[in-house]
Write a protein that holds these residues in place. Sequence first.
Motif, mmCIF file in Angstrom:
data_model
loop_
_atom_site.group_PDB
_atom_site.id
_atom_site.type_symbol
_atom_site.label_atom_id
_atom_site.label_comp_id
_atom_site.label_asym_id
_atom_site.label_seq_id
_atom_site.Cartn_x
_atom_site.Cartn_y
_atom_site.Cartn_z
ATOM 1 N N UNK A 1 0.787 -1.564 0.314
ATOM 2 C CA UNK A 1 0.193 0.195 0.290
ATOM 3 C C UNK A 1 1.032 1.241 -0.135
ATOM 4 N N UNK A 2 1.907 1.106 0.820
ATOM 5 C CA UNK A 2 3.004 2.583 -0.290
ATOM 6 C C UNK A 2 3.342 2.866 -1.166
ATOM 7 N N UNK A 3 3.781 1.886 -0.792
ATOM 8 C CA UNK A 3 4.472 1.665 -2.804
ATOM 9 C C UNK A 3 3.323 2.303 -3.715
ATOM 10 N N UNK A 4 1.647 1.723 -3.731
ATOM 11 C CA UNK A 4 0.763 2.693 -4.338
ATOM 12 C C UNK A 4 0.905 3.644 -4.255
ATOM 13 N N UNK A 5 0.430 4.148 -2.907
ATOM 14 C CA UNK A 5 0.740 5.788 -2.290
ATOM 15 C C UNK A 5 2.004 6.121 -2.632
ATOM 16 N N UNK A 6 2.741 6.138 -2.872
ATOM 17 C CA UNK A 6 3.952 6.904 -3.830
ATOM 18 C C UNK A 6 3.988 6.600 -4.771
#
Length: 302
Positions: free
Chosen positions: A220-225
């Motif tokens: 999820x963090x990479x998606x937001x990034x």
Amino acid sequence: MLRRTRLAKSRYGVVELIKLLSVLPLAASLALPSVPSHRECKPKATTKYSIRWGAKPSGQGNLWEYYHFLIDFAPAMLHFMRNDSAPCKSLQVPDWRNNKFRLALPGQPQRSMEAHFEFLLGRPLGLTIEVASSFEAFAENARTSRQVDWDCHSAGKSNEWSGFPKEYFVEFRDHAWGLPGVPPARHRDVVAVRRGYLQNYTGPPTGCSRRCLDDIFYDRLLEVSVSHDWDTAVVALENQAIADQIALFSHVNVIIAQHGAALSNIIFAPPGTLAVEVGKADFPCYPRFICKDLGYLFFIPI
């Protein structure tokens, strides 16, 4: 002054990231493997040092643990020896109490600070550690040594966690940035530390063996990034050389790590870095001292 980035300009993105962090579980500690190294020095060219008898790292810590080596020990040793021009130095430490002052946990080479010691203090200062096997041997050598007034449990300190003066940490950060062998730093918007398991390890529990975040958090963090065009790195540090860790954290805007030793790497970060500690801490050692002293911002998700 730090360059403004897309992350700093994106208010919605930061809010979304904080919401994501607020649902995370607890966390713990981290240790890093390394390789031993040795040198020989002539007695007349060596300054002998000895820590105080009865001194010990903070909490129940050991020198072979990353936090206690990097925060408790290394900055103070650099401060005490920084003006000594002798080509070789030896530091006497006690070893009759549970191996607290061993750089490596006996029988568990994965739990070792020997390579970190060599890179940060050994080669730059010409420093070796001499382990005393008994109180009598320690006392005898201490009489001809310079005493290092170091103890994380000494009277007069407000607490035992990271309570050394600010200049110790500033000196150490500047020292680490300038060491030969540190690769050029690449700017990152976000560095998130992901815990990994030590291979073939049977010693005391590590942070990863006690509690870890689910993969979905990092996904999820990479998606937001990606959606906010942030340069984000998700890294495991267990097998990274200390030179690479210095470079990784020396040019970053936001550091995200579970409560535990991985956050010790904020000591290599520039002022103004936002450090996000995930998980309940028994004592606020990072925000109360290191972050306040070195000019970092700090956030703990609810």
